[in-house]
Design a protein around this motif. Sequence first.
Motif, PDB file in Angstrom:
ATOM      1  N   HIS A  50     -11.207 -65.655-122.735  1.00  0.00           N
ATOM      2  CA  HIS A  50     -11.223 -66.799-123.383  1.00  0.00           C
ATOM      3  C   HIS A  50     -11.934 -66.547-124.884  1.00  0.00           C
ATOM      4  CE1 HIS A  50     -10.436 -69.089-119.552  1.00  0.00           C
ATOM      5  NE2 HIS A  50     -11.404 -68.271-118.969  1.00  0.00           N
ATOM      6  N   GLY A  51     -12.569 -65.614-125.157  1.00  0.00           N
ATOM      7  CA  GLY A  51     -13.162 -65.350-126.486  1.00  0.00           C
ATOM      8  C   GLY A  51     -12.201 -65.006-127.440  1.00  0.00           C
ATOM      9  N   TYR A  52     -11.004 -64.215-126.680  1.00  0.00           N
ATOM     10  CA  TYR A  52     -10.142 -63.921-128.069  1.00  0.00           C
ATOM     11  C   TYR A  52      -8.715 -64.376-127.861  1.00  0.00           C
ATOM     12  CZ  TYR A  52     -13.728 -60.403-129.639  1.00  0.00           C
ATOM     13  OH  TYR A  52     -14.809 -59.947-130.142  1.00  0.00           O
ATOM     14  N   ARG A  53      -8.580 -65.004-126.691  1.00  0.00           N
ATOM     15  CA  ARG A  53      -7.569 -65.622-126.442  1.00  0.00           C
ATOM     16  C   ARG A  53      -6.056 -64.691-126.669  1.00  0.00           C
ATOM     17  NH1 ARG A  53      -8.739 -70.685-124.843  1.00  0.00           N
ATOM     18  NH2 ARG A  53     -10.818 -71.473-125.606  1.00  0.00           N
ATOM     19  N   GLU A  54      -5.459 -65.189-127.774  1.00  0.00           N
ATOM     20  CA  GLU A  54      -4.140 -64.454-128.078  1.00  0.00           C
ATOM     21  C   GLU A  54      -4.399 -63.222-129.272  1.00  0.00           C
ATOM     22  OE1 GLU A  54      -1.450 -64.565-126.246  1.00  0.00           O
ATOM     23  OE2 GLU A  54      -2.313 -65.941-124.964  1.00  0.00           O
ATOM     24  N   ARG A  55      -5.663 -63.029-129.725  1.00  0.00           N
ATOM     25  CA  ARG A  55      -5.621 -62.130-130.755  1.00  0.00           C
ATOM     26  C   ARG A  55      -6.558 -61.000-130.066  1.00  0.00           C
ATOM     27  NH1 ARG A  55     -10.885 -63.700-134.110  1.00  0.00           N
ATOM     28  NH2 ARG A  55     -12.039 -65.130-132.852  1.00  0.00           N
ATOM     29  N   SER A  56      -6.759 -59.999-131.154  1.00  0.00           N
ATOM     30  CA  SER A  56      -7.651 -58.661-130.716  1.00  0.00           C
ATOM     31  C   SER A  56      -8.795 -58.863-131.214  1.00  0.00           C
ATOM     32  CB  SER A  56      -6.848 -57.775-131.358  1.00  0.00           C
ATOM     33  OG  SER A  56      -6.986 -57.580-132.810  1.00  0.00           O
ATOM     34  N   GLY A  57      -9.854 -58.203-130.731  1.00  0.00           N
ATOM     35  CA  GLY A  57     -11.185 -57.915-131.086  1.00  0.00           C
ATOM     36  C   GLY A  57     -11.860 -56.890-130.258  1.00  0.00           C
ATOM     37  N   GLU A  58     -13.280 -56.950-130.181  1.00  0.00           N
ATOM     38  CA  GLU A  58     -13.906 -56.040-129.476  1.00  0.00           C
ATOM     39  C   GLU A  58     -15.125 -56.645-128.632  1.00  0.00           C
ATOM     40  OE1 GLU A  58     -14.130 -52.026-132.269  1.00  0.00           O
ATOM     41  OE2 GLU A  58     -15.683 -53.571-132.579  1.00  0.00           O
ATOM     42  N   VAL A  59     -15.606 -55.953-127.628  1.00  0.00           N
ATOM     43  CA  VAL A  59     -16.728 -56.701-126.887  1.00  0.00           C
ATOM     44  C   VAL A  59     -17.633 -55.575-126.838  1.00  0.00           C
ATOM     45  CG1 VAL A  59     -17.492 -57.107-124.403  1.00  0.00           C
ATOM     46  CG2 VAL A  59     -14.899 -57.770-125.202  1.00  0.00           C
ATOM     47  N   MET A  60     -18.689 -55.927-126.976  1.00  0.00           N
ATOM     48  CA  MET A  60     -20.031 -55.036-126.965  1.00  0.00           C
ATOM     49  C   MET A  60     -20.708 -55.572-125.582  1.00  0.00           C
ATOM     50  SD  MET A  60     -23.678 -54.569-127.532  1.00  0.00           S
ATOM     51  CE  MET A  60     -24.096 -56.138-128.319  1.00  0.00           C
ATOM     52  N   MET A  61     -21.194 -54.311-125.147  1.00  0.00           N
ATOM     53  CA  MET A  61     -22.052 -54.382-123.753  1.00  0.00           C
ATOM     54  C   MET A  61     -23.268 -53.499-123.983  1.00  0.00           C
ATOM     55  SD  MET A  61     -20.890 -53.645-119.932  1.00  0.00           S
ATOM     56  CE  MET A  61     -20.598 -52.047-119.880  1.00  0.00           C
ATOM     57  N   GLN A  62     -24.415 -53.917-123.703  1.00  0.00           N
ATOM     58  CA  GLN A  62     -25.722 -53.490-123.767  1.00  0.00           C
ATOM     59  C   GLN A  62     -26.359 -53.540-122.679  1.00  0.00           C
ATOM     60  OE1 GLN A  62     -29.048 -54.954-126.118  1.00  0.00           O
ATOM     61  NE2 GLN A  62     -29.034 -53.185-127.103  1.00  0.00           N
ATOM     62  N   VAL A  63     -26.990 -52.327-122.025  1.00  0.00           N
ATOM     63  CA  VAL A  63     -27.332 -52.486-120.545  1.00  0.00           C
ATOM     64  C   VAL A  63     -28.842 -51.752-120.842  1.00  0.00           C
ATOM     65  CG1 VAL A  63     -27.335 -51.822-118.185  1.00  0.00           C
ATOM     66  CG2 VAL A  63     -25.130 -52.003-119.706  1.00  0.00           C
ATOM     67  N   ARG A  64     -29.899 -52.507-120.396  1.00  0.00           N
ATOM     68  CA  ARG A  64     -31.214 -51.926-120.782  1.00  0.00           C
ATOM     69  C   ARG A  64     -31.929 -51.928-119.349  1.00  0.00           C
ATOM     70  NH1 ARG A  64     -34.752 -54.954-125.016  1.00  0.00           N
ATOM     71  NH2 ARG A  64     -35.955 -52.984-124.565  1.00  0.00           N
ATOM     72  N   ILE A  65     -32.809 -50.846-118.906  1.00  0.00           N
ATOM     73  CA  ILE A  65     -33.517 -50.885-117.637  1.00  0.00           C
ATOM     74  C   ILE A  65     -34.929 -50.970-118.085  1.00  0.00           C
ATOM     75  CG2 ILE A  65     -34.257 -49.501-115.768  1.00  0.00           C
ATOM     76  CD1 ILE A  65     -31.326 -48.032-115.804  1.00  0.00           C
ATOM     77  N   PHE A  66     -35.787 -51.682-117.567  1.00  0.00           N
ATOM     78  CA  PHE A  66     -37.022 -51.789-117.566  1.00  0.00           C
ATOM     79  C   PHE A  66     -37.748 -50.908-116.478  1.00  0.00           C
ATOM     80  CE2 PHE A  66     -35.087 -55.145-119.856  1.00  0.00           C
ATOM     81  CZ  PHE A  66     -35.794 -55.193-121.239  1.00  0.00           C
ATOM     82  N   GLU A  67     -39.135 -50.819-116.683  1.00  0.00           N
ATOM     83  CA  GLU A  67     -39.951 -49.814-115.946  1.00  0.00           C
ATOM     84  C   GLU A  67     -40.174 -50.780-114.485  1.00  0.00           C
ATOM     85  OE1 GLU A  67     -43.883 -48.654-117.335  1.00  0.00           O
ATOM     86  OE2 GLU A  67     -42.936 -48.184-119.291  1.00  0.00           O
ATOM     87  N   ASP A  68     -40.094 -52.051-114.513  1.00  0.00           N
ATOM     88  CA  ASP A  68     -40.471 -52.485-113.146  1.00  0.00           C
ATOM     89  C   ASP A  68     -38.715 -52.561-112.605  1.00  0.00           C
ATOM     90  OD1 ASP A  68     -38.985 -54.548-114.926  1.00  0.00           O
ATOM     91  OD2 ASP A  68     -40.450 -55.961-114.307  1.00  0.00           O
ATOM     92  N   SER A  69     -37.799 -51.852-112.678  1.00  0.00           N
ATOM     93  CA  SER A  69     -36.598 -51.796-112.370  1.00  0.00           C
ATOM     94  C   SER A  69     -35.582 -53.086-112.781  1.00  0.00           C
ATOM     95  CB  SER A  69     -36.381 -51.294-110.879  1.00  0.00           C
ATOM     96  OG  SER A  69     -36.818 -50.182-110.724  1.00  0.00           O
ATOM     97  N   ARG A  70     -36.090 -53.879-113.599  1.00  0.00           N
ATOM     98  CA  ARG A  70     -35.323 -55.106-113.959  1.00  0.00           C
ATOM     99  C   ARG A  70     -34.284 -54.792-114.706  1.00  0.00           C
ATOM    100  NH1 ARG A  70     -36.041 -58.481-118.286  1.00  0.00           N
ATOM    101  NH2 ARG A  70     -37.900 -57.490-118.713  1.00  0.00           N
ATOM    102  N   ILE A  71     -33.079 -55.252-114.771  1.00  0.00           N
ATOM    103  CA  ILE A  71     -32.018 -54.785-115.661  1.00  0.00           C
ATOM    104  C   ILE A  71     -31.546 -55.938-116.518  1.00  0.00           C
ATOM    105  CG2 ILE A  71     -31.090 -52.910-114.262  1.00  0.00           C
ATOM    106  CD1 ILE A  71     -28.747 -54.861-113.569  1.00  0.00           C
ATOM    107  N   CYS A  72     -31.130 -55.568-117.808  1.00  0.00           N
ATOM    108  CA  CYS A  72     -30.784 -56.761-118.727  1.00  0.00           C
ATOM    109  C   CYS A  72     -29.329 -56.334-119.297  1.00  0.00           C
ATOM    110  CB  CYS A  72     -31.654 -57.030-119.678  1.00  0.00           C
ATOM    111  SG  CYS A  72     -31.160 -58.330-120.843  1.00  0.00           S
ATOM    112  N   ILE A  73     -28.224 -56.877-118.819  1.00  0.00           N
ATOM    113  CA  ILE A  73     -27.029 -56.848-119.282  1.00  0.00           C
ATOM    114  C   ILE A  73     -26.428 -57.764-120.394  1.00  0.00           C
ATOM    115  CG2 ILE A  73     -24.586 -56.252-118.703  1.00  0.00           C
ATOM    116  CD1 ILE A  73     -25.848 -55.460-115.880  1.00  0.00           C
TER     117      ILE A  73
END
Length: 140
Positions: A50-73
């Motif tokens: 949906h983001g790029y439909r018929e064109r090219s592009g890049e996807v950025m993914m960042q994953v963080r782990i916090f001390e309480d084992s909570r994750i943020c993606i």
Amino acid sequence: MTLTFHALSENERFARLAVSGFLSQLDPNISELSDIKTAVSEAVTNAIVHGYRERSGEVMMQVRIFEDSRICIKIQDKGCGMADVEQAMTPLYTSSPEEERAGLGFTIMETFMEKVRVKSKPDKGTTVILERTVQGKRRL
């Protein structure tokens, strides 16, 4: 962990494997890992399809782990964006009715994660933020 990859459908699998490998340090149970990988798969697929439909592009993914084992993606594209995020998050809504899409991507993300936030601007792109605490066997 931060990764940037081409918005190609075959990279959805790469994103799932990368998240799985990175989160292995928390020793998540199989159910947790499956849920997280499914949510990541949906977010990355949305960016590609949906983001790029018929064109090219890049996807950025960042994953963080916090001390309480909570994750943020964070999964971000610089594609077409959405004018109405609330509408896009409505179950069964699809911006591509001509394709065989169920319109359940955000619903699936919300089912498997504790918190899902979406930011989007037309012609600027979309950012999806997935959060969850991993119970696993080991705490950082």
